[in-house]
Enzyme design. Structure first.
Site, PDB file in Angstrom:
ATOM      1  N   GLU A   1      15.854  -1.539  -5.273  1.00 49.88           N
ATOM      2  CA  GLU A   1      14.866  -2.472  -5.882  1.00 49.88           C
ATOM      3  C   GLU A   1      13.502  -0.775  -5.872  1.00 49.88           C
ATOM      4  OE1 GLU A   1      12.654  -5.830  -4.826  1.00 49.88           O
ATOM      5  OE2 GLU A   1      10.732  -5.125  -5.884  1.00 49.88           O
TER       6      GLU A   1
ATOM      7  N   ARG B   1       5.489   0.416 -10.578  1.00 52.47           N
ATOM      8  CA  ARG B   1       4.428   0.797 -10.606  1.00 52.47           C
ATOM      9  C   ARG B   1       3.638   1.243 -10.591  1.00 52.47           C
ATOM     10  NH1 ARG B   1       4.064  -2.945  -4.501  1.00 52.47           N
ATOM     11  NH2 ARG B   1       5.544  -3.998  -5.524  1.00 52.47           N
TER      12      ARG B   1
ATOM     13  N   LYS C   1      12.845 -15.056  -4.305  1.00 51.08           N
ATOM     14  CA  LYS C   1      12.086 -13.600  -3.670  1.00 51.08           C
ATOM     15  C   LYS C   1      11.144 -14.886  -2.869  1.00 51.08           C
ATOM     16  CE  LYS C   1       8.972 -10.142  -4.384  1.00 51.08           C
ATOM     17  NZ  LYS C   1       8.963  -8.967  -4.862  1.00 51.08           N
TER      18      LYS C   1
HETATM   19  C1  3PG Z   1       6.358  -5.358  -2.632  1.00 53.97           C
HETATM   20  O1  3PG Z   1       6.190  -6.116  -4.353  1.00 53.97           O
HETATM   21  O2  3PG Z   1       4.931  -4.875  -2.573  1.00 53.97           O
HETATM   22  C2  3PG Z   1       6.557  -5.675  -1.723  1.00 53.97           C
HETATM   23  O3  3PG Z   1       7.043  -7.125  -0.874  1.00 53.97           O
HETATM   24  C3  3PG Z   1       6.602  -4.855  -0.593  1.00 53.97           C
HETATM   25  O4  3PG Z   1       5.999  -5.199   0.869  1.00 53.97           O
HETATM   26  P1  3PG Z   1       5.754  -4.572   1.800  1.00 53.97           P
HETATM   27  O5  3PG Z   1       5.584  -3.123   1.612  1.00 53.97           O
HETATM   28  O6  3PG Z   1       4.881  -5.471   2.942  1.00 53.97           O
HETATM   29  O7  3PG Z   1       6.803  -4.396   2.772  1.00 53.97           O
END
Ligand code: 3PG
Length: 211
Positions: free
Chosen positions: A44, A48, A132
């Site tokens: 994934e 961003r 999710k």
């Molecule tokens: C996100 O989209 O930022 C994720 O869910 C990641 O979360 P994490 O950094 O706590 O693994």
């Protein structure tokens, strides 16, 4: 035409989907190869950063065994741009009908984010059963997943947000958790110093988690 996957196949492939924040396109291919060497192919790439689409294109072209997914999809245009860059599945922090419709029209799977029962019901109404749970550990964690297993027994979750190598086994032991997601496998400092062997090692640990 590249092979198509269903949301269930994406969730069932391995116990962990790495959530990857790439700031530098030069990191994309070595990072994907490192994760693949550790046994993970569903990747994934979060939308961003300004490098995200270029990273998806680079991985799709140079690491064809990796299955590129787009994370942080917040609108239909995000999903369309990601698909043009090679994304074959989508993950969104929340759910909107627009995003759901765009993915359906492209015939590509979406794992939409939910954090409440009403959001689960909205996604379910639109035919989505693989969701999710975000932000999982902040929004109720294991207790919430256990509570949802009663009314929403047919939903499979991918908890993401606050998941670590340490808490992943407890989450994966739950019957309604198919897979977990997290950024812990691809720390920025490790990518900055090009320590791809470390990423492979963490991917191997993640791939061998039982569920
Ligand atoms: C996100 O989209 O930022 C994720 O869910 C990641 O979360 P994490 O950094 O706590 O693994």
């Amino acid at each position: 035409m590249s092979e198509r996957f269903t949301a269930i196949q994406i969730m069932q492939d391995k116990p962990v989907i790495p959530v990857i924040v790439l700031n530098d396109v030069a990191h994309a291919v070595p990072m994907a190869r490192a994760l693949l060497a550790g046994g993970l192919r569903m990747l994934e790439i979060t939308m961003r950063t300004s490098a995200a689409l270029a990273c998806m294109r680079a991985i799709s072209k140079d690491v064809p065994q990796a299955i590129v997914g787009a994370g942080t999809v917040r609108c239909a245009a995000d999903a369309e741009a990601a698909a043009s860059a090679g994304a074959r599945f989508f993950v969104s922090p929340g759910y909107t009908k627009d995003v759901g419709t765009a993915c359906k029209e492209m015939r590509l799977p979406l794992l939409p984010g939910v954090a409440t029962s009403s959001e689960i019901m909205m996604a379910q109404e639109d035919g989505l059963k693989q969701l999710k749970f975000f932000p999982a550990m902040q929004a109720g964690g294991i207790g919430m997943l256990k509570a949802w297993s009663g009314p929403f027994a047919d939903i499979q979750f991918c908890p993401t947000g606050g998941v670590t190598l340490e808490n992943a086994p407890q989450l994966l032991a739950l019957p309604n958790v198919a897979v977990v997601g997290g950024t812990w496998l691809t720390p920025q400092d490790v990518m900055e110093r090009g320590d791809w062997a470390k990423i492979t090692e963490m991917a191997k640990e993640a791939s061998s988690l039982s569920r």
